[in-house]
Motif scaffolding. Sequence first.
Motif, PDB file in Angstrom:
ATOM      1  N   SER A  45      64.870  44.425  47.778  1.00 12.68           N
ATOM      2  CA  SER A  45      63.518  44.897  47.483  1.00 12.68           C
ATOM      3  C   SER A  45      62.453  43.804  47.574  1.00 12.68           C
ATOM      4  O   SER A  45      61.287  44.094  47.837  1.00 12.68           O
ATOM      5  N   ASN A  75      62.300  59.010  48.059  1.00 13.96           N
ATOM      6  CA  ASN A  75      62.997  58.079  47.167  1.00 13.96           C
ATOM      7  C   ASN A  75      62.513  56.652  47.384  1.00 13.96           C
ATOM      8  O   ASN A  75      62.354  55.877  46.433  1.00 13.96           O
ATOM      9  N   ARG A  99      60.776  54.387  44.476  1.00 12.99           N
ATOM     10  CA  ARG A  99      61.480  53.207  43.968  1.00 12.99           C
ATOM     11  C   ARG A  99      60.745  51.902  44.266  1.00 12.99           C
ATOM     12  O   ARG A  99      60.797  50.961  43.476  1.00 12.99           O
TER      13      ARG A  99
END
Length: 395
Positions: free
Chosen positions: A81, A111, A115
């Motif tokens: 991420s 999603n 996220r």
Amino acid sequence: MKSFYKVLVGVTVILLLSAGSLLGQEQRNEMLMAYQRNFARGSLSTKVQVLQDASEMEEGTMGELYLQAVEFYLSNFRTLSEDATAQELVKLAARLCGRDGYLPATESLWNLFRRSEETEVQVAAMAALGKLLEPGHELLPEIYRYLQGQTGDYAGGEEVDIQVLSETVSSLGKVGDPGAFPVIFSIRMGGYGEVLQQRSEDAINSLQGELTDAVLTVLREGSLEEKQAVLDWSMEREGFSRQQRGEIAQQALQEGLARGREEEGGRELRFQAVRYLTDLKWTAASSLLIRHFDITNIEVDRGEAAKSNLLEAIAALGVMGSHEAAVRLSLYIEVLNTYMENGQGVDEQVVLAVIHGLGELEDDVAFDSLLYAMYLDYPRSVKQAAREVLSELKD
């Protein structure tokens, strides 16, 4: 015999075309699998290169690969991420899913949007969703709830990502689902700045289908400020018919009445709605306008509203064209007559407004009250007005 050969040739051509089509599809499938294998075994930078190379292939053939990239990122979210290369990878994959219209990617893109906390990743995911979703899609209510949460946070003093908010609004405009209206209109009113306000307006103008129900939802569920704003917006919207405007203004008056006499904002919403209903001569609102008149009368007596508001309430009843409106104004002039008879003061503008309204209604129920006014000590202007209306009623 010639006919037989023609048929035979036709069948042969069809078989050859079908075989060619199947062969082409098989080759595309093999190529897709080759890209997928290279993506799976390559490093992050190689994966990016694989996507870039695949993007040059025929559009619509590599959707599975692009979705594979998005799901790879999500599956390794904790470690990827914050990785710049991984972010470039998933942004590219999201854009390609949208470009190629790859519908199976919608859930994964949502999603990804939910996220990630990276602006550019969220923007890429939402931009792709704007190209993939259609009105009525099951994901749309979730997007609406997300926006509602963002507007609530902003109203509560928390920071929100304006760039992400802006892209979400624009994407909903591209989808065109009318159910987006309440939340987009709330953002339009949210004080986010001119750029987002204009994007919201553009998105609203792109929504498809009937918007009346969506406007009524804002009137029922929105803040008082939103109710007032959506009423003005609706009355000025060229695309709305008289029927739609009437229904909307009537609902606004009902909302204003429901808020009670003690609430200043509800009172202003009533006054606002009454002006529009008067212009529209919306007879269906006659009963509500009688309630409004009764309440306004009390408010003026208590100094809570201006005489001009009472005059507007009387004028509204005058254009309703209903017997019940004529009965109410007739009863009111009887009260005014009693005041005059007892030596109490009566406002000349008010009594003239009532007489004028009764004249417009042209209902015989007012005859006795107007005739009696001729015998009382009203100013000449009042008696003259009553005489003119009585003359019309006689005819």
